[in-house]
Motif scaffolding. Structure first.
Motif, mmCIF file in Angstrom:
data_model
loop_
_atom_site.group_PDB
_atom_site.id
_atom_site.type_symbol
_atom_site.label_atom_id
_atom_site.label_comp_id
_atom_site.label_asym_id
_atom_site.label_seq_id
_atom_site.Cartn_x
_atom_site.Cartn_y
_atom_site.Cartn_z
ATOM 1 N N ASP A 283 28.583 85.394 2.747
ATOM 2 C CA ASP A 283 29.736 86.278 2.933
ATOM 3 C C ASP A 283 30.331 86.710 1.590
ATOM 4 O O ASP A 283 29.767 86.426 0.515
ATOM 5 N N CYS A 284 31.480 87.364 1.675
ATOM 6 C CA CYS A 284 32.108 87.909 0.463
ATOM 7 C C CYS A 284 32.623 86.822 -0.478
ATOM 8 O O CYS A 284 32.893 87.091 -1.648
ATOM 9 N N ASN A 289 26.459 81.311 5.900
ATOM 10 C CA ASN A 289 26.924 81.194 7.282
ATOM 11 C C ASN A 289 25.897 81.767 8.238
ATOM 12 O O ASN A 289 25.002 82.528 7.857
ATOM 13 N N GLY A 292 28.985 83.890 11.187
ATOM 14 C CA GLY A 292 30.336 83.494 10.799
ATOM 15 C C GLY A 292 30.571 82.004 10.750
ATOM 16 O O GLY A 292 31.618 81.567 10.264
ATOM 17 N N ARG A 294 29.775 78.488 9.114
ATOM 18 C CA ARG A 294 29.254 78.147 7.790
ATOM 19 C C ARG A 294 28.315 76.938 7.795
ATOM 20 O O ARG A 294 28.430 76.052 8.637
ATOM 21 N N THR A 309 27.024 87.482 -3.512
ATOM 22 C CA THR A 309 27.877 87.639 -2.331
ATOM 23 C C THR A 309 27.316 88.760 -1.480
ATOM 24 O O THR A 309 26.564 89.638 -1.954
ATOM 25 N N ASN A 310 27.697 88.735 -0.191
ATOM 26 C CA ASN A 310 27.306 89.792 0.769
ATOM 27 C C ASN A 310 25.809 90.085 0.718
ATOM 28 O O ASN A 310 25.369 91.218 0.470
#
Length: 314
Positions: A283-284, A289, A292, A294, A309-310
């Motif tokens: 994620d950011c 995860n 969503g 983790r 990230t991302n």
């Protein structure tokens, strides 16, 4: 022994040769006794061979009956599993005999649609259905004909491993070969594709997250027995996932929203990894995860990417 020799013949031999006649008679008696014992022994061997043949036929018949019994039991189990229970058949409504029909009574007898189930009931029914699938899947192969097994991250055996050694693949420059300690009796050999900018000497002794219930396969002549999880971007920049501080080889990575035991080995025909992998992301905040939820090592923390990230996890 005296019955084996004719008395008249014995007397004649003794008369013809008074000195050696008795020895000749004893010789013939002994020879006759040995002949009879030989005949009895041969008959016993023939009977033993016959019994061995009959015993083999009986064993074959018993094996055929055992196979037929197992087949019947299997069919009976399948029939019992997929036949509707008797309790689901509701009895037909009955009206009292002495009660006269009335418009109000007729209206009450008309069945009405049940109210829609609440969201709480739906969650409970879905939870029961998932638990039933988890219990039914390992019991028998026949259950998979009617019940659709779950496909989520709980079927992956994700564990923390420590890289003992790393080197370039001798037959492919883009591949690396790692020797990884997973808390087992012996380390596993893992073949991975890391980024071109990865410094191999920095990986030695590092902790990583590995998928351990993949089927062992040969990659360009080297057998790989696990999969090293990395996060990567569209620019072909990749990094290994980092377990939380304090993790040890063999620690399992779990997901709070997806409990359950992983498969012993992921079957290639089911393509479980291919179905789950698109939902594995960073994620950011750089945290790994699944939908969503983790990556977590119980009591030690969360798994993350060192700097990316991302991005996706592969």
């Amino acid at each position: 022994m005296d019955n084996l020799f004719n008395p008249s013949l014995e007397a004649a031999l003794k008369k013809l040769d008074p000195e050696d006649g008795e020895q000749i008679v004893e010789y013939f008696k002994t020879h006759a006794l040995l002949s009879r014992e030989k005949a009895l022994l041969q008959a016993s061997v023939r009977d033993q061979k016959k019994l061995l043949v009959e015993n083999g036929k009986l064993k074959k018949d018993i094996e055929q009956l055992r196979v037929q019994l197992q087949d019947k039991q299997r069919r009976r189990t399948v029939k019992a599993l997929f036949s509707p229970p008797l309790s689901t058949i509701s009895p037909a409504p009955t009206t009292p005999v002495n009660q006269p029909p009335s418009p109000a009574g007729a209206a009450a007898a008309v069945p009405t649609n049940p109210p829609p189930p609440s969201s709480h009931d739906q969650r409970e029914r879905h939870s029961r259905r998932r638990r039933g699938e988890r219990k039914a899947r390992p019991t028998s192969d026949t259950l998979s004909l009617g019940a659709e097994p779950r496909v989520d991250v709980s079927r992956l055996d994700l564990r923390v491993g420590r890289i003992i050694s790393v080197r370039r693949h001798p037959l492919a420059e883009a591949l690396t070969v790692q020797e990884v300690d997973l808390g087992e009796n012996a380390p596993r050999m893992v073949v991975s594709k890391l980024g071109a900018k990865t410094h191999l000497e920095e990986l030695q002794g590092a902790l990583a997250v590995l998928l351990c219930n993949v089927k062992a396969c040969k990659v360009r002549g080297v057998v790989s027995k696990a999969r090293l999880l990395c996060c990567s971007t569209s620019d072909d920049v990749s990094e290994m996932l980092v377990p939380p501080t304090g993790s040890a080889p063999g620690d399992r990575v779990t997901f709070n929203n997806y409990p359950g035991d992983p498969d012993r080995e992921l079957q290639s025909k089911q393509r479980i990894w291919e179905l789950i992998q698109p939902d594995l992301q960073v994620d950011c905040r750089g945290m790994a995860n699944y939908k969503g939820c983790r990556f977590e090592v119980k009591g030690k923390g969360l798994c993350r990417a060192p700097s990316l990230t991302n991005c996706v996890i592969r």
